[in-house]
Structure formats: structure tokens, C-alpha cells
Design a protein around this motif. Structure first.
Motif, PDB file in Angstrom:
ATOM      1  N   ASN A   1      32.701  18.461  49.225  1.00 39.81           N
ATOM      2  CA  ASN A   1      31.538  17.581  49.300  1.00 39.81           C
ATOM      3  C   ASN A   1      30.350  18.085  48.501  1.00 39.81           C
ATOM      4  O   ASN A   1      29.454  17.315  48.172  1.00 39.81           O
ATOM      5  CB  ASN A   1      31.108  17.399  50.765  1.00 39.81           C
ATOM      6  N   THR A   2      30.279  19.367  48.221  1.00 36.09           N
ATOM      7  CA  THR A   2      29.103  19.927  47.568  1.00 36.09           C
ATOM      8  C   THR A   2      29.507  20.966  46.539  1.00 36.09           C
ATOM      9  O   THR A   2      30.617  21.505  46.555  1.00 36.09           O
ATOM     10  CB  THR A   2      28.169  20.602  48.595  1.00 36.09           C
ATOM     11  N   GLY A   3      28.544  21.256  45.659  1.00 38.36           N
ATOM     12  CA  GLY A   3      28.658  22.382  44.752  1.00 38.36           C
ATOM     13  C   GLY A   3      29.851  22.363  43.831  1.00 38.36           C
ATOM     14  O   GLY A   3      30.298  21.323  43.334  1.00 38.36           O
ATOM     15  N   LEU A   4      30.408  23.581  43.623  1.00 41.85           N
ATOM     16  CA  LEU A   4      31.508  23.756  42.693  1.00 41.85           C
ATOM     17  C   LEU A   4      32.746  22.959  43.103  1.00 41.85           C
ATOM     18  O   LEU A   4      33.426  22.367  42.259  1.00 41.85           O
ATOM     19  CB  LEU A   4      31.849  25.247  42.583  1.00 41.85           C
ATOM     20  N   ALA A   5      33.064  22.942  44.393  1.00 44.62           N
ATOM     21  CA  ALA A   5      34.253  22.222  44.847  1.00 44.62           C
ATOM     22  C   ALA A   5      34.165  20.738  44.518  1.00 44.62           C
ATOM     23  O   ALA A   5      35.142  20.105  44.112  1.00 44.62           O
ATOM     24  CB  ALA A   5      34.431  22.418  46.355  1.00 44.62           C
TER      25      ALA A   5
ATOM     26  N   PHE B   1      25.205  24.848  33.598  1.00 40.33           N
ATOM     27  CA  PHE B   1      24.104  23.958  33.230  1.00 40.33           C
ATOM     28  C   PHE B   1      23.920  22.846  34.269  1.00 40.33           C
ATOM     29  O   PHE B   1      22.800  22.369  34.476  1.00 40.33           O
ATOM     30  CB  PHE B   1      24.358  23.346  31.854  1.00 40.33           C
ATOM     31  N   ALA B   2      25.005  22.440  34.930  1.00 44.42           N
ATOM     32  CA  ALA B   2      24.895  21.417  35.977  1.00 44.42           C
ATOM     33  C   ALA B   2      24.345  21.978  37.278  1.00 44.42           C
ATOM     34  O   ALA B   2      24.005  21.214  38.189  1.00 44.42           O
ATOM     35  CB  ALA B   2      26.256  20.778  36.229  1.00 44.42           C
ATOM     36  N   GLY B   3      24.254  23.312  37.395  1.00 42.03           N
ATOM     37  CA  GLY B   3      23.717  23.928  38.601  1.00 42.03           C
ATOM     38  C   GLY B   3      24.647  23.868  39.786  1.00 42.03           C
ATOM     39  O   GLY B   3      24.180  23.843  40.931  1.00 42.03           O
ATOM     40  N   VAL B   4      25.991  23.850  39.530  1.00 42.99           N
ATOM     41  CA  VAL B   4      26.946  23.711  40.634  1.00 42.99           C
ATOM     42  C   VAL B   4      27.890  24.913  40.700  1.00 42.99           C
ATOM     43  O   VAL B   4      29.016  24.786  41.184  1.00 42.99           O
ATOM     44  CB  VAL B   4      27.758  22.407  40.493  1.00 42.99           C
ATOM     45  N   GLN B   5      27.451  26.074  40.241  1.00 38.09           N
ATOM     46  CA  GLN B   5      28.354  27.224  40.273  1.00 38.09           C
ATOM     47  C   GLN B   5      28.511  27.813  41.665  1.00 38.09           C
ATOM     48  O   GLN B   5      29.382  28.650  41.896  1.00 38.09           O
ATOM     49  CB  GLN B   5      27.858  28.302  39.303  1.00 38.09           C
ATOM     50  N   PHE B   6      27.682  27.351  42.618  1.00 39.19           N
ATOM     51  CA  PHE B   6      27.783  27.855  43.985  1.00 39.19           C
ATOM     52  C   PHE B   6      28.288  26.749  44.905  1.00 39.19           C
ATOM     53  O   PHE B   6      28.742  25.709  44.448  1.00 39.19           O
ATOM     54  CB  PHE B   6      26.422  28.387  44.449  1.00 39.19           C
TER      55      PHE B   6
ATOM     56  N   ASP C   1      24.897  21.823  46.187  1.00 38.76           N
ATOM     57  CA  ASP C   1      24.438  20.991  45.086  1.00 38.76           C
ATOM     58  C   ASP C   1      23.057  21.437  44.637  1.00 38.76           C
ATOM     59  O   ASP C   1      22.300  22.028  45.427  1.00 38.76           O
ATOM     60  CB  ASP C   1      24.383  19.526  45.512  1.00 38.76           C
ATOM     61  N   PRO C   2      22.688  21.155  43.392  1.00 35.91           N
ATOM     62  CA  PRO C   2      21.316  21.469  42.973  1.00 35.91           C
ATOM     63  C   PRO C   2      20.319  20.668  43.791  1.00 35.91           C
ATOM     64  O   PRO C   2      20.558  19.489  44.086  1.00 35.91           O
ATOM     65  CB  PRO C   2      21.296  21.062  41.495  1.00 35.91           C
ATOM     66  N   PRO C   3      19.219  21.281  44.216  1.00 36.08           N
ATOM     67  CA  PRO C   3      18.277  20.582  45.101  1.00 36.08           C
ATOM     68  C   PRO C   3      17.552  19.473  44.370  1.00 36.08           C
ATOM     69  O   PRO C   3      17.345  19.519  43.162  1.00 36.08           O
ATOM     70  CB  PRO C   3      17.305  21.694  45.522  1.00 36.08           C
ATOM     71  N   SER C   4      17.179  18.448  45.123  1.00 32.10           N
ATOM     72  CA  SER C   4      16.374  17.360  44.567  1.00 32.10           C
ATOM     73  C   SER C   4      14.910  17.782  44.553  1.00 32.10           C
ATOM     74  O   SER C   4      14.533  18.822  45.091  1.00 32.10           O
ATOM     75  CB  SER C   4      16.548  16.094  45.401  1.00 32.10           C
ATOM     76  N   SER C   5      14.070  16.946  43.923  1.00 33.36           N
ATOM     77  CA  SER C   5      12.642  17.265  43.869  1.00 33.36           C
ATOM     78  C   SER C   5      12.027  17.307  45.260  1.00 33.36           C
ATOM     79  O   SER C   5      11.112  18.079  45.531  1.00 33.36           O
ATOM     80  CB  SER C   5      11.915  16.233  42.997  1.00 33.36           C
ATOM     81  N   THR C   6      12.556  16.486  46.187  1.00 34.21           N
ATOM     82  CA  THR C   6      12.020  16.467  47.557  1.00 34.21           C
ATOM     83  C   THR C   6      12.290  17.782  48.269  1.00 34.21           C
ATOM     84  O   THR C   6      11.412  18.367  48.890  1.00 34.21           O
ATOM     85  CB  THR C   6      12.642  15.303  48.354  1.00 34.21           C
TER      86      THR C   6
ATOM     87  N   VAL D   1      15.869  26.716  43.985  1.00 33.23           N
ATOM     88  CA  VAL D   1      16.244  26.228  42.674  1.00 33.23           C
ATOM     89  C   VAL D   1      17.359  27.085  42.096  1.00 33.23           C
ATOM     90  O   VAL D   1      17.323  28.318  42.175  1.00 33.23           O
ATOM     91  CB  VAL D   1      15.022  26.215  41.726  1.00 33.23           C
ATOM     92  N   VAL D   2      18.370  26.431  41.495  1.00 30.43           N
ATOM     93  CA  VAL D   2      19.529  27.133  40.949  1.00 30.43           C
ATOM     94  C   VAL D   2      19.302  27.400  39.475  1.00 30.43           C
ATOM     95  O   VAL D   2      18.754  26.566  38.749  1.00 30.43           O
ATOM     96  CB  VAL D   2      20.809  26.273  41.137  1.00 30.43           C
ATOM     97  N   ASP D   3      19.712  28.592  39.031  1.00 26.82           N
ATOM     98  CA  ASP D   3      19.630  28.909  37.606  1.00 26.82           C
ATOM     99  C   ASP D   3      20.541  27.981  36.815  1.00 26.82           C
ATOM    100  O   ASP D   3      21.688  27.739  37.196  1.00 26.82           O
ATOM    101  CB  ASP D   3      20.041  30.370  37.357  1.00 26.82           C
ATOM    102  N   ARG D   4      20.043  27.495  35.673  1.00 26.39           N
ATOM    103  CA  ARG D   4      20.829  26.625  34.804  1.00 26.39           C
ATOM    104  C   ARG D   4      21.255  27.319  33.515  1.00 26.39           C
ATOM    105  O   ARG D   4      21.893  26.692  32.666  1.00 26.39           O
ATOM    106  CB  ARG D   4      20.007  25.385  34.433  1.00 26.39           C
ATOM    107  N   THR D   5      20.908  28.593  33.363  1.00 29.40           N
ATOM    108  CA  THR D   5      21.264  29.330  32.141  1.00 29.40           C
ATOM    109  C   THR D   5      21.979  30.644  32.425  1.00 29.40           C
ATOM    110  O   THR D   5      22.429  31.302  31.494  1.00 29.40           O
ATOM    111  CB  THR D   5      19.994  29.630  31.319  1.00 29.40           C
TER     112      THR D   5
END
Length: 530
Positions: free
Chosen positions: A5-9, A62-67, A70-75, A85-89
């Protein structure tokens, strides 16, 4: 593998290579195997596997899903702070990485250490500590790196198709039968590399992508607005970078991008970073100037304005809250509490008025500074133009006597050219006898008039013949009509006579001849015709 449901999976569940991993056609068993053993036995397959891993690791990072999240939203960012915030680089390689990438029926990826070591050799990834501390510019992968640099020769193709598979099959059979210490050593090579390469790695292409995108947007939309737009703090830069990226980059991402812009850019540094202050070059191709005390003072005024904006916004919010509190206290019949809130609101309004006055003053100062710096740039441009124009006008070719000499020479040459043209025209002119030409012209005109008269006579004769033919035809038609009418009249008379004879008068006793005649039937023209 973790929940899908989330992240890398979640990412892997939608990737084409991870669909139906138990199938015999799935590439995952080969991609998840110990790649260090393929380096010698199957070089082409090894390069293909490394390139596949490079592509998917770039996408995941770059998608921020290596963990597992999911990457957090602005909210969620605003609610929980920048720590989420997840590193994208930057990609992290450790034991938890293998666990997250585990696929049921396939197992853990055994070649990640080999992949990272290979990507480090081609400078696609750089250790985070080395990237941040390097005193010299760093470079990314060369344009020829990747599969394109491994184009095999004819001999290499033959070896890969014939000899290498045979050696690999023989080695595999030998290993199955007796086992191999050499294979065990090759297998431990990836484990050794994995232990050696554990840590955080900067993907240079991702840093370059973010930096290039930011510069294109900055110089196209902001840099030319004002000389002061070239100056900013690191927090302002982070905000601008987030607006350009479309996602919230981490503090580390912003730091890495600044390192690239100030140190690693191929075309040369585009910015200077010093003590939290950033100064950009006027254009993409101009050298960047060092930060001066004047720049620091300007940024101090600008930062104060930003803080005043924050304070004014906070005061306005507090005043709105006090108004609501006053209304609530009045509805609760608590005038003393309402009076307290009113006194607090008055104090806030007074502070707000002072802050607005200070902000207006500083805005005017900043506007004057901006105008002065703009005037300085205009004067520099005018001075440079004056020097260039003076240098051009000072050349020997543009001296007055030289210009007059050149113009006189041109006029003289134009006169000579006119004389040459006149001589050429005179030489090409043909001399003819004017009287003879006039006589010939009169003869030609007489012949033309004669031809026109003949044409007119022929046309009039043809018209007369046509009119005669038409009269003759009309006469024939009239005669034919009269003959037809006469014939019809004779036929009618004959028929009438026959009818009269056939229906002779019948008299009775006492009738006179006139009465008998009156009883004769009256035959109309239609009856006779019938």
C-alpha cells in the motif's frame, strides 16, 4: 515483501519487471542473483543487469519511495515539520535495503553491493560525505558510460555466443557435482562489496537534473526582474527550489543542489554560497562575483522585511482571534472578559500599526537601493558603450580626411563607370536610314488597311448570303403553310358536301319550304370536322 500500500512495495507492485516473479519468463531471478559471478562468465548480461538496477534505483530515489512510506504531502509537511521529508537525490544502502527489496519466491537482491561499486566507478553515485566535503569540483558519469560503451566487437560477439556460455555451463555442472571454492569466493565478493559500500550515496544525475531545472526557471523568470533578485538566503532558495520541483525537497537535497551550482557545474559556477547567503551570476554564462559587505547589508534589509511580513501576518491573525473572543464573551454576558480582550486587541492594533510603518520605511529604502543598483548597471553599460564607440571612431579608417578621400575616389570611379557605359551603348547602337524605314512603314500600313478592307468585305458578303438564305427559308415555310391550309379547307368542303347529300331535307304535309329549311340541322364547324 512489505505491504503493497505504501512506499517501495507500492512502486514495485506496479513495475512491469516485478509482475508474476515466479514465472519462468521473469527476469527477477537473474537480476536478484549474485552479479559479481556474472562479471566474468557473462559480461553482456552483467552490463544489462547493472543498467537495469541503475535505472530503477534512480526512479525509486527521485520518486521518494525508497522506504516503506510514501513521500509526504504538503499538508503532512506543514503539520509534522521538515523531518518527514524524504531525500530525492540520496540513496541509502544497508541491511534494511535488502529487506525492503525482498520478493517472495525470489528472495533478497544479492548483487546490490556490486551494482553500487560499479555505479561508483562510472561516477553515477558518489559517497555523501565525499560529495559534501570535496574541495575540488566533482564530475558525473561521462556521456559514453552505460550499455553504449560496451558495444562488442566481432570477436567479442563470437566469444559471448559460443565460448562463454559453454564455459558457464561447464562451470555450473562442475559446481553442482562437486562444489567449488572459487565460486564461494566469487559469491563472497558481493558480500564484501556490500559491507564496504554500506552508507548513503548521492546520485549525481539527480542533483544535476534538479540544478539545471532550477537555473532554467530562475534565469527565465526571476533573474532579470531586479539586481536584488540575484541575492537570497538559503531558506529562500529552498522555497524557490520547492516551487520549481513540484515537490518538497529535503534540506539535504537543497544543500546538494547548492554544492553543484557553486562547485560542480560543467559550464562553471553559477552561484556563490557563504554563511547562509547566496549570490547568483547575472546570466547563465557570466562569471559570478563574490559576496560583498554591500550584498550582506542588502540581504539584511530584505530579511528584515520578510520577518516583518511574518510578524504582521501573525498580528493580524491574533487581532482576528481577539475579535472572536470579544464576541464570545459578550454572548456569554461577561463584559469584564470582553473588556480584557478588547484591551489586548488595542495593544495588538498599535503594534501592527508600528510594524506596518517600519515595513513601509524599509520597503522604500529597499526600493531606493534597487533603483540605485539598477542605475549603476545602466551607467556601467553606458560607459562600456562609450568606450567601444570611442575605440571604433578612433580607428584610422574613420578619420575625416580618410572618409573624404574615400568618397571622392568613389565619385570619380562612378564617373568613369558612366563613361564606360556610354561607350558601350554607342558601340552597340545600329545605324539605319530613317527615310527608308518610314517608307517601309507606310507600305506595311497600306497592306494592313487592305487586308482589313478585304476582311470587312468578306464579312459583309457572308452576312448578306446569310440573310438571303433566311428569307428563302421563311418563304418556303410560308408557302408550305398556305398549301397546308388550302388542302385542309378543300377537305372540309368535301366532307361538308358529303354530309349535306347524306342528310337531305324531309318535308311533311302542310310545311312550307322555308319551314322545312329551318328544321335542317345546323352543323357547326366542329360537327363538320367530326
Amino acid at each position: 515483501m512489505t505491504s503493497s500500500n505504501t512506499g517501495l512495495a507500492k512502486y514495485l507492485s506496479t513495475h512491469t519487471s516485478f509482475q508474476d516473479p515466479r514465472s519462468s519468463s521473469s527476469p527477477l531471478p537473474a537480476l536478484y542473483s549474485d552479479l559479481s559471478r556474472q562479471r566474468k562468465s557473462n559480461p553482456a548480461g552483467y552490463r544489462a543487469s547493472v543498467e537495469w538496477w541503475k535505472g530503477i534505483l534512480l526512479d525509486v530515489t527521485f520518486a521518494g519511495v525508497q522506504f516503506d512510506r510514501d513521500p509526504p504531502s504538503s499538508t503532512s509537511i506543514s503539520a509534522s515539520g521538515m523531518g518527514e521529508v524524504v531525500d530525492r537525490t540520496t540513496f541509502r544502502l544497508d541491511e534494511s535495503t535488502k529487506a525492503r527489496w525482498t520478493i517472495p519466491g525470489v528472495g533478497r537482491p544479492l548483487g546490490l553491493g556490486t551494482v553500487i561499486a560499479d555505479l561508483e566507478r562510472e561516477r553515477t553515485v558518489i559517497p555523501l560525505s565525499s560529495y559534501l566535503k570535496s574541495p575540488t569540483p566533482l564530475s558525473g558519469p561521462s556521456p559514453s558510460s552505460g550499455l553504449r560503451s560496451y558495444i562488442p566487437t566481432t570477436r567479442g560477439v563470437a566469444s559471448a555466443l559460443l565460448l562463454t556460455p559453454a564455459k558457464w555451463a561447464a562451470s555450473s555442472l562442475y559446481t553442482l557435482a562437486l562444489g567449488s571454492k572459487e565460486d564461494d569466493a566469487e559469491y563472497s565478493e558481493d558480500e564484501r562489496l556490500f559491507r564496504l559500500k554500506r552508507g548513503e550515496w548521492v546520485f549525481f544525475p539527480l542533483v544535476e537534473r534538479l540544478s539545471t531545472s532550477f537555473l532554467m526557471h530562475f534565469y527565465a523568470n526571476e533573474a532579470s526582474l531586479s539586481p536584488l533578485s540575484l541575492l537570497m538566503t538559503t531558506s529562500e532558495f529552498h522555497t524557490k527550489l520547492a516551487a520549481q520541483c513540484g515537490f518538497e525537497p529535503s534540506e539535504r537535497d537543497a544543500l546538494l543542489v547548492l554544492k553543484y551550482l557553486s562547485r560542480d557545474r560543467r559550464e562553471g559556477p553559477a552561484a556563490v554560497v557563504q554563511d547562509g547567503l547566496i549570490k547568483f551570476a547575472p546570466t547563465e554564462y557570466d562569471p559570478v562575483e563574490p559576496i560583498t559587505s554591500e550584498d550582506r547589508d542588502i540581504l539584511a534589509v530584505h530579511s528584515t522585511l520578510l520577518r516583518l511580513d511574518t510578524q504582521i501576518s501573525s498580528l493580524e491573525t491574533q487581532i482576528t482571534t481577539r475579535n472572536e473572543s470579544i464576541k464570545t464573551a459578550l454572548r456569554a454576558n461577561n463584559p469584564s472578559l470582553a473588556k480584557t480582550h478588547l484591551r489586548s486587541r488595542k495593544a495588538l492594533e498599535e503594534a501592527l500599526q508600528k510594524r506596518r510603518g517600519v515595513r513601509e520605511t524599509l520597503s522604500g529604502v529597499l526600493a531606493n537601493i534597487e533603483q540605485a543598483k539598477g542605475d549603476v548597471e545602466v551607467m556601467r553599460a553606458l560607459k562600456a558603450s562609450e568606450g567601444v564607440l570611442r575605440g571604433v571612431l578612433g580607428r584610422k579608417e574613420l578619420q575625416v580626411e580618410n572618409v573624404e578621400s574615400v568618397m571622392d575616389g568613389l565619385q570619380e570611379l562612378v564617373g568613369v563607370q558612366d563613361e564606360v557605359d556610354g561607350v558601350i551603348r554607342d558601340g552597340a547602337r545600329v545605324h539605319v536610314d530613317e527615310e527608308e524605314m518610314e517608307e517601309e512603314l507606310r507600305v506595311l500600313e497600306a497592306e494592313k488597311r487592305r487586308e482589313e478592307g478585304e476582311k470587312t468585305e468578306r464579312r459583309e458578303g457572308e452576312e448578306r448570303e446569310k440573310r438571303e438564305r433566311e428569307r428563302e427559308e421563311a418563304k418556303k415555310v410560308q408557302e408550305s403553310k398556305e398549301a397546308e391550309d388550302k388542302k385542309q379547307e378543300e377537305e372540309l368542303k368535301a366532307r361538308f358536301e358529303r354530309l349535306r347529300v347524306a342528310q337531305g331535307p324531309i318535308s311533311t304535309p302542310g310545311e312550307t319550304a322555308s319551314q322545312t329549311h329551318a328544321k335542317e340541322p345546323s352543323l357547326s364547324k366542329e360537327a363538320i370536322t367530326e
